[in-house]
Structure formats: structure tokens, C-alpha cells
Design a protein around this motif. Sequence first.
Motif, short mmCIF file in Angstrom:
data_model
loop_
_atom_site.label_atom_id
_atom_site.label_comp_id
_atom_site.label_asym_id
_atom_site.label_seq_id
_atom_site.Cartn_x
_atom_site.Cartn_y
_atom_site.Cartn_z
N VAL A 73 2.92 7.82 5.17
CA VAL A 73 1.99 6.69 5.17
C VAL A 73 1.68 6.09 3.81
CG1 VAL A 73 0.87 7.43 7.31
CG2 VAL A 73 0.01 8.29 5.11
N ARG A 99 2.94 2.60 3.05
CA ARG A 99 2.21 1.53 3.73
C ARG A 99 1.02 1.10 2.89
NH1 ARG A 99 -0.20 3.71 9.06
NH2 ARG A 99 -1.59 4.71 7.55
N LEU A 100 0.27 2.07 2.34
CA LEU A 100 -0.87 1.74 1.49
C LEU A 100 -0.42 0.99 0.24
CD1 LEU A 100 -3.76 1.92 0.37
CD2 LEU A 100 -3.18 4.22 -0.45
N ASP A 138 2.31 -0.65 -0.41
CA ASP A 138 2.87 -1.98 -0.11
C ASP A 138 1.76 -3.03 -0.11
OD1 ASP A 138 5.57 -1.39 0.10
OD2 ASP A 138 5.47 -0.94 2.24
N GLY A 139 0.70 -2.76 0.64
CA GLY A 139 -0.38 -3.74 0.74
C GLY A 139 -1.19 -3.85 -0.53
N ARG A 184 1.19 -5.66 -3.27
CA ARG A 184 2.02 -6.80 -2.88
C ARG A 184 1.72 -8.05 -3.70
NH1 ARG A 184 1.30 -6.61 2.40
NH2 ARG A 184 3.21 -5.40 2.68
N ASP A 234 -4.00 7.48 3.57
CA ASP A 234 -3.62 7.14 4.94
C ASP A 234 -4.27 5.88 5.47
OD1 ASP A 234 -6.11 8.37 4.92
OD2 ASP A 234 -5.87 9.23 6.92
N GLU A 242 -5.13 1.46 4.88
CA GLU A 242 -4.48 0.24 4.38
C GLU A 242 -5.53 -0.58 3.64
OE1 GLU A 242 -1.95 -1.85 7.31
OE2 GLU A 242 -2.33 -0.11 8.60
N THR A 265 -5.57 -4.13 0.93
CA THR A 265 -4.77 -5.18 0.31
C THR A 265 -5.16 -5.39 -1.15
OG1 THR A 265 -6.29 -6.95 0.91
CG2 THR A 265 -4.59 -6.37 2.53
N GLN A 307 -6.81 4.26 10.49
CA GLN A 307 -6.09 4.70 11.67
C GLN A 307 -6.91 5.74 12.42
OE1 GLN A 307 -3.17 3.39 12.73
NE2 GLN A 307 -3.23 2.00 10.97
#
Length: 297
Positions: A14, A17-18, A20-21, A24, A85, A87, A89, A211
Motif C-alpha cells: 500500500v 498508493r500513498l 503516488d498521491g 504527484r 496505509d 491516501e 494528496t 481503508q
Amino acid sequence: MVSIVIPAHNEARVIGRLLDGLLREARPGEFDVVVVANGCTDDTAAVAGAYDVRVLATPVPSKREALRLGDEAARGYPRLYVDADIELTTAGARALAAALTTPTGPDPNAPHTTTPDGPRAGAPGGVLAAAPERELALGGRPWRVRAYYAIWTRLPHVRAGLFGRGVIAVTEAGNARIRALPPAMADDLAASLAFSPDERVIVPGARAVIQTPRTVADLMRRRVRAATSVGELEQTQATAGDRTGPRDLLAIVAARPSLLAAAVVFALVAVVARRRAARAIRAGDFTTWLRDESSRT
């Protein structure tokens, strides 16, 4: 410079995923991100190492130790502590930092307002800690899991507290406050209780995706851990914040009668969790971490 410390124990599935946001839309050098892989037996460090972050590794599987190492390595303030774990941005991290670098908000003459999650970021006073609004991922979850969170998210102390959001941002003074706290399983709850309502804010411009468990069994693991954590704080700090009682549930159902069945589910889960946690509390076992793996798929 805004520093972001991410403790990560076996989060290879996971953490990408964290990151990336989070990265970004970040400008080069905007964030000083430190990932502390603690006691990992998977590829957490390798996955994180593919990003523009610094990765530290320790064989000790301890979140508190990971936070200590991350603090020693971090370069600036405001400082964000982020669970691997969730997200978050780039915009969310910026909003949290802005709430702390401009304590009186963008308009110091604006009236005090609140959001459903608590005080708005423009609240006056010396703000030392901030957290994002929660966005619970509930798609595909069993009805009983969704019912539980339908009640949990409406509890006043849950709406106002910094805990259960996966992110806490602090100023340098706020960091000193939480670093002085004794070790606790519920580190986010302890941190939330360390600040008065005037010293903490929930930032509407920041949102953390949390999540939720995908099974009732994993929900129980989380709630037993939470109940054990509350018991520890009551023993070690003589406080654990507000406990949910019948009056809280009655008030929620009175406002929305359609939530009666959800309130019954919530009450049953809470009772079972407290009974199971009582064993650990009696034994003084505040180190066994009942981890929800289902939310990491």
C-alpha cells in the motif's frame, strides 16, 4: 520545508498508493519525506525507494521507534506524521501545512466556524496540531461494517478528535508536546488528547482516505485493539477522552431513526470488543498489535 514522516511496517502493498498521491503534484524539494521501514519482512523499503523520498530501515518493529528515527532525520516544520496505509494528496498535505504556518487562517477577521468534523482551519488562537477530514472507503464492505461506521462517524468526540485520521500535522512546539508523551498503543488518541480544542484544528481542505476492514472479523480486531488502547491510557495517563455511552447512541437514533439497526450493531461490536480487550488489559499486554490485513489488499 514541510517534513513528512511515514512509519511503515510491512506496507509494501500500500505504500506506493500513498506516495503516488502525496508526490504527484509536489514541486521538487517541496516536501522532505522520510519513510521509516521498521521490522519489515517484505519489500516496503524497496517500494518506497523508487520514489523521491529518504528511506530509513530498522530491524525493530515499533511505530514509536520509527517515529523517533524519522524525527531525528526530518529537516523542517510543519511536520506531518502519516500512516502508510492511507491516501493523502499533495493538496491535502499543503492544506495541513498552511493551517499551521498561518494559525489564524487565511482571514483573521472571519468569524469562527465549524465543519462536521470540528473547528475550521480559520479558528483563531495558537494552533499547534492539525488533521484532515476523514473519507472512509466503505465500498464492498459487509453491511455490519458499514453500519458500525455509520454510527462511529457521528459520535461527537470522533468528529472533533485528531485520532483515526491517519495523519497528524504539528508545529515545532506541537512536536515537542507529543514527543514528551509516554509510550502508548493509541498514539494518535494520546496525541489528540495532548492538545486543547483551541490548539487543534480539522482542515476542510485536506482529506485522508481511510481503508475500512473488509470483514467483520477484521473490524473486531481493530475494535479490540482500540479498546485495549483506551484501557492503557486510562491506566497510564488517567484519561482516555470520551467513552461512547447509551446517551450518545440514543441521540444519534433520535436525530435519524433509520440508524436504529446500525446503532444495535455498533453497541454489540463495542460490548464484545471491550470484553475481549479486558483480558489484555488485566494482563498488562499493551504491545500485541491486532492488525487488520483485509484493508491492505
